[in-house]
Motif scaffolding. Structure first.
Motif, PDB file in Angstrom:
ATOM      1  N   ASN A  74       0.815  -1.285   0.108  1.00 50.75           N
ATOM      2  CA  ASN A  74      -0.055  -0.056  -0.114  1.00 50.75           C
ATOM      3  C   ASN A  74       0.787   1.307  -0.018  1.00 50.75           C
ATOM      4  O   ASN A  74       0.444   2.222  -0.759  1.00 50.75           O
ATOM      5  CB  ASN A  74      -0.919   0.144   1.267  1.00 50.75           C
ATOM      6  N   ILE A  75       2.002   1.209   0.838  1.00 49.47           N
ATOM      7  CA  ILE A  75       2.762   2.323   0.725  1.00 49.47           C
ATOM      8  C   ILE A  75       3.582   2.480  -0.591  1.00 49.47           C
ATOM      9  O   ILE A  75       3.583   3.514  -1.142  1.00 49.47           O
ATOM     10  CB  ILE A  75       4.079   2.071   1.768  1.00 49.47           C
ATOM     11  N   ARG A  76       3.890   1.493  -1.225  1.00 47.68           N
ATOM     12  CA  ARG A  76       4.616   1.542  -2.549  1.00 47.68           C
ATOM     13  C   ARG A  76       3.525   2.146  -3.586  1.00 47.68           C
ATOM     14  O   ARG A  76       3.764   3.069  -4.328  1.00 47.68           O
ATOM     15  CB  ARG A  76       5.034   0.236  -3.089  1.00 47.68           C
ATOM     16  N   ASN A  77       2.320   1.670  -3.270  1.00 42.00           N
ATOM     17  CA  ASN A  77       1.063   1.961  -4.478  1.00 42.00           C
ATOM     18  C   ASN A  77       0.911   3.555  -4.185  1.00 42.00           C
ATOM     19  O   ASN A  77       0.400   4.132  -5.278  1.00 42.00           O
ATOM     20  CB  ASN A  77       0.033   1.198  -4.314  1.00 42.00           C
ATOM     21  N   ALA A  78       1.091   3.989  -3.058  1.00 45.13           N
ATOM     22  CA  ALA A  78       1.031   5.410  -2.765  1.00 45.13           C
ATOM     23  C   ALA A  78       1.829   6.478  -3.143  1.00 45.13           C
ATOM     24  O   ALA A  78       1.786   7.388  -3.086  1.00 45.13           O
ATOM     25  CB  ALA A  78       0.454   5.713  -1.273  1.00 45.13           C
ATOM     26  N   GLY A  79       2.970   5.769  -3.767  1.00 44.21           N
ATOM     27  CA  GLY A  79       4.036   6.625  -4.485  1.00 44.21           C
ATOM     28  C   GLY A  79       5.405   6.723  -3.704  1.00 44.21           C
ATOM     29  O   GLY A  79       6.275   7.543  -4.255  1.00 44.21           O
ATOM     30  N   ALA A  80       5.546   5.773  -2.417  1.00 47.87           N
ATOM     31  CA  ALA A  80       6.752   6.054  -1.849  1.00 47.87           C
ATOM     32  C   ALA A  80       8.000   5.286  -2.526  1.00 47.87           C
ATOM     33  O   ALA A  80       7.736   4.323  -3.470  1.00 47.87           O
ATOM     34  CB  ALA A  80       6.712   5.535  -0.406  1.00 47.87           C
ATOM     35  N   ASP A  81       9.232   5.911  -2.529  1.00 43.87           N
ATOM     36  CA  ASP A  81      10.343   5.519  -3.207  1.00 43.87           C
ATOM     37  C   ASP A  81      11.022   4.415  -2.572  1.00 43.87           C
ATOM     38  O   ASP A  81      11.865   3.692  -2.966  1.00 43.87           O
ATOM     39  CB  ASP A  81      11.351   6.660  -3.531  1.00 43.87           C
ATOM     40  N   PHE A  82      11.095   4.574  -1.019  1.00 43.85           N
ATOM     41  CA  PHE A  82      11.675   3.652  -0.181  1.00 43.85           C
ATOM     42  C   PHE A  82      10.820   3.689   1.103  1.00 43.85           C
ATOM     43  O   PHE A  82       9.798   4.573   1.286  1.00 43.85           O
ATOM     44  CB  PHE A  82      13.143   4.014   0.245  1.00 43.85           C
ATOM     45  N   ALA A  83      11.023   2.858   1.961  1.00 42.39           N
ATOM     46  CA  ALA A  83      10.074   2.633   3.265  1.00 42.39           C
ATOM     47  C   ALA A  83      10.887   2.229   4.360  1.00 42.39           C
ATOM     48  O   ALA A  83      11.976   1.674   4.383  1.00 42.39           O
ATOM     49  CB  ALA A  83       8.988   2.050   2.832  1.00 42.39           C
ATOM     50  N   VAL A  84      10.436   2.529   5.543  1.00 49.00           N
ATOM     51  CA  VAL A  84      10.883   1.995   6.845  1.00 49.00           C
ATOM     52  C   VAL A  84       9.586   1.593   7.694  1.00 49.00           C
ATOM     53  O   VAL A  84       8.684   1.750   7.494  1.00 49.00           O
ATOM     54  CB  VAL A  84      11.552   3.127   7.539  1.00 49.00           C
ATOM     55  N   ILE A  85      10.091   0.775   8.839  1.00 51.32           N
ATOM     56  CA  ILE A  85       9.233   0.232   9.925  1.00 51.32           C
ATOM     57  C   ILE A  85       9.478   0.947  10.897  1.00 51.32           C
ATOM     58  O   ILE A  85      10.559   0.677  11.519  1.00 51.32           O
ATOM     59  CB  ILE A  85       9.306  -1.409   9.976  1.00 51.32           C
ATOM     60  N   SER A  86       8.549   1.707  11.358  1.00 50.98           N
ATOM     61  CA  SER A  86       8.784   2.761  12.506  1.00 50.98           C
ATOM     62  C   SER A  86       8.809   1.790  13.975  1.00 50.98           C
ATOM     63  O   SER A  86       8.292   2.494  15.011  1.00 50.98           O
ATOM     64  CB  SER A  86       7.912   3.691  12.581  1.00 50.98           C
ATOM     65  N   ALA A  87       9.317   0.896  14.111  1.00 53.46           N
ATOM     66  CA  ALA A  87       9.085  -0.214  15.107  1.00 53.46           C
ATOM     67  C   ALA A  87      10.439  -1.309  15.049  1.00 53.46           C
ATOM     68  O   ALA A  87      10.620  -1.529  14.009  1.00 53.46           O
ATOM     69  CB  ALA A  87       7.875  -0.920  15.210  1.00 53.46           C
ATOM     70  N   ASN A  88      10.773  -1.638  16.198  1.00 53.57           N
ATOM     71  CA  ASN A  88      12.032  -2.744  16.372  1.00 53.57           C
ATOM     72  C   ASN A  88      11.368  -4.208  16.074  1.00 53.57           C
ATOM     73  O   ASN A  88      12.000  -4.926  15.388  1.00 53.57           O
ATOM     74  CB  ASN A  88      12.823  -2.943  17.325  1.00 53.57           C
ATOM     75  N   THR A  89      10.292  -4.235  16.891  1.00 53.68           N
ATOM     76  CA  THR A  89       9.753  -5.765  17.006  1.00 53.68           C
ATOM     77  C   THR A  89       9.739  -6.345  15.434  1.00 53.68           C
ATOM     78  O   THR A  89       9.918  -7.486  15.171  1.00 53.68           O
ATOM     79  CB  THR A  89       8.569  -5.815  17.539  1.00 53.68           C
ATOM     80  N   PRO A  90       9.103  -5.698  14.493  1.00 51.02           N
ATOM     81  CA  PRO A  90       8.656  -6.353  13.188  1.00 51.02           C
ATOM     82  C   PRO A  90      10.218  -6.783  12.326  1.00 51.02           C
ATOM     83  O   PRO A  90       9.877  -7.469  11.347  1.00 51.02           O
ATOM     84  CB  PRO A  90       8.083  -5.202  12.171  1.00 51.02           C
ATOM     85  N   HIS A  91      11.313  -6.077  13.069  1.00 50.53           N
ATOM     86  CA  HIS A  91      12.508  -6.549  12.302  1.00 50.53           C
ATOM     87  C   HIS A  91      12.920  -7.732  12.338  1.00 50.53           C
ATOM     88  O   HIS A  91      13.960  -8.250  11.830  1.00 50.53           O
ATOM     89  CB  HIS A  91      13.495  -5.409  12.452  1.00 50.53           C
ATOM     90  N   LEU A  92      12.263  -8.321  13.629  1.00 50.84           N
ATOM     91  CA  LEU A  92      12.498  -9.848  13.399  1.00 50.84           C
ATOM     92  C   LEU A  92      12.156 -10.721  12.145  1.00 50.84           C
ATOM     93  O   LEU A  92      12.553 -11.956  11.830  1.00 50.84           O
ATOM     94  CB  LEU A  92      12.043 -10.559  14.659  1.00 50.84           C
ATOM     95  N   LEU A  93      11.377 -10.080  11.324  1.00 53.69           N
ATOM     96  CA  LEU A  93      10.970 -10.531  10.116  1.00 53.69           C
ATOM     97  C   LEU A  93      11.235  -9.917   8.949  1.00 53.69           C
ATOM     98  O   LEU A  93      10.775 -10.035   7.747  1.00 53.69           O
ATOM     99  CB  LEU A  93       9.166 -10.779  10.184  1.00 53.69           C
ATOM    100  N   PHE A  94      12.273  -9.141   9.142  1.00 52.45           N
ATOM    101  CA  PHE A  94      12.809  -7.958   8.197  1.00 52.45           C
ATOM    102  C   PHE A  94      12.939  -8.638   6.816  1.00 52.45           C
ATOM    103  O   PHE A  94      12.578  -8.261   5.717  1.00 52.45           O
ATOM    104  CB  PHE A  94      14.068  -7.191   8.592  1.00 52.45           C
ATOM    105  N   ASN A  95      14.008  -9.519   6.790  1.00 54.32           N
ATOM    106  CA  ASN A  95      14.348 -10.366   5.687  1.00 54.32           C
ATOM    107  C   ASN A  95      12.972 -10.989   4.779  1.00 54.32           C
ATOM    108  O   ASN A  95      13.135 -10.842   3.434  1.00 54.32           O
ATOM    109  CB  ASN A  95      15.436 -11.601   5.712  1.00 54.32           C
ATOM    110  N   GLU A  96      12.197 -11.280   5.460  1.00 55.30           N
ATOM    111  CA  GLU A  96      10.856 -12.080   5.221  1.00 55.30           C
ATOM    112  C   GLU A  96      10.010 -11.086   4.571  1.00 55.30           C
ATOM    113  O   GLU A  96       9.485 -11.265   3.372  1.00 55.30           O
ATOM    114  CB  GLU A  96      10.106 -12.827   6.061  1.00 55.30           C
TER     115      GLU A  96
END
Length: 235
Positions: free
Chosen positions: A72-94
């Motif tokens: 959804n973020i990409r479709n809205a026109g973002a060129d790159f993105a971040v997750i503003s939380a640490n916990t989801p980074h345990l799945l970052f590669n996936e």
């Protein structure tokens, strides 16, 4: 400037802090009151849904959920993105493997900053998912930096304070002192030389970096600095 994408809601207080700090960063860069701010796309996820999937051990489903939000973020026109939380980074590669937009890892940029300031043994504070998984360990080990987490009793205490207070925008002096005491014990027992604020709500409570005469690695600030650099430089 590139358009920034932020996956927020994990939790809302940190998402607001990211936006505020990005704007302050560009004010500092501009220095002329020009209001020359980047375009930013923010998608706020259902935190209860994501944490619920983690609690149930459904990590594949959790990664797919975050990846769909990134679409959804990409479709809205973002060129790159971040997750503003640490916990989801345990799945970052996936997550990164499932999306067609480059992501900036909070763990990677924090490890680079830790190496830059030449620390060797970091106390890691965060949710139980962050403290009990090894995604921080793996990245920091690449830089020959050791990660130390609290004992199980203190992990539970910190996790409860995060979800019952900080994630709800409640910041108590008593809680800050309680967590600082945990870190002080880690300093005495494990000789840690720095503290990773591995939850993006922590910087809203630990507003100074001299509480224990140890460097505090503010993951929000480090991440925001990387966001601003990528947005401004185009790489």
């Amino acid at each position: 400037m590139k358009t920034i994408g932020i996956l927020g809601g994990l939790g809302p207080e940190a998402t607001v802090d990211y936006y505020r700090e990005i704007i302050k960063g560009f004010d500092k860069i501009n220095g002329d009151g020009s209001l020359n701010y980047p375009e930013i796309v923010i998608f706020s996820v259902n935190m209860a849904k994501f944490i619920g999937l983690l609690d149930e051990g459904k990590y594949t489903n959790a990664a797919s959920y975050i990846a769909s939000c990134m679409d959804n973020i990409r479709n809205a026109g973002a060129d790159f993105a971040v997750i503003s939380a640490n916990t989801p980074h345990l799945l970052f590669n996936e997550i990164q493997a499932q999306v067609n937009i480059p992501l900036i890892s909070i763990v990677d940029v924090c490890a680079k900053q830790a190496k830059k300031i030449e620390v060797k043994k970091c106390a890691l504070l965060g949710t139980k998912f962050t403290m009990q998984n090894d995604f921080y360990h793996k990245v920091f080990n690449l830089h020959n930096i050791e990660i130390v987490v609290p004992d199980e009793k203190h992990i539970e205490i910190i996790n409860q304070r995060l979800f019952n207070e900080l994630e709800l925008g409640i910041f108590k002096d008593a809680t800050r002192l309680e967590i600082l005491e945990i870190v002080n014990k880690m300093k005495e027992q494990h000789e840690v030389d720095s503290v990773i604020l591995g939850c993006t709500e922590f910087p809203l409570m630990f507003t100074q970096d001299n509480y224990l005469e140890l460097p505090f690695l503010n993951t929000t600030k480090i991440h925001v600095d990387a966001i601003i650099k990528t947005c401004s430089n185009g790489n």
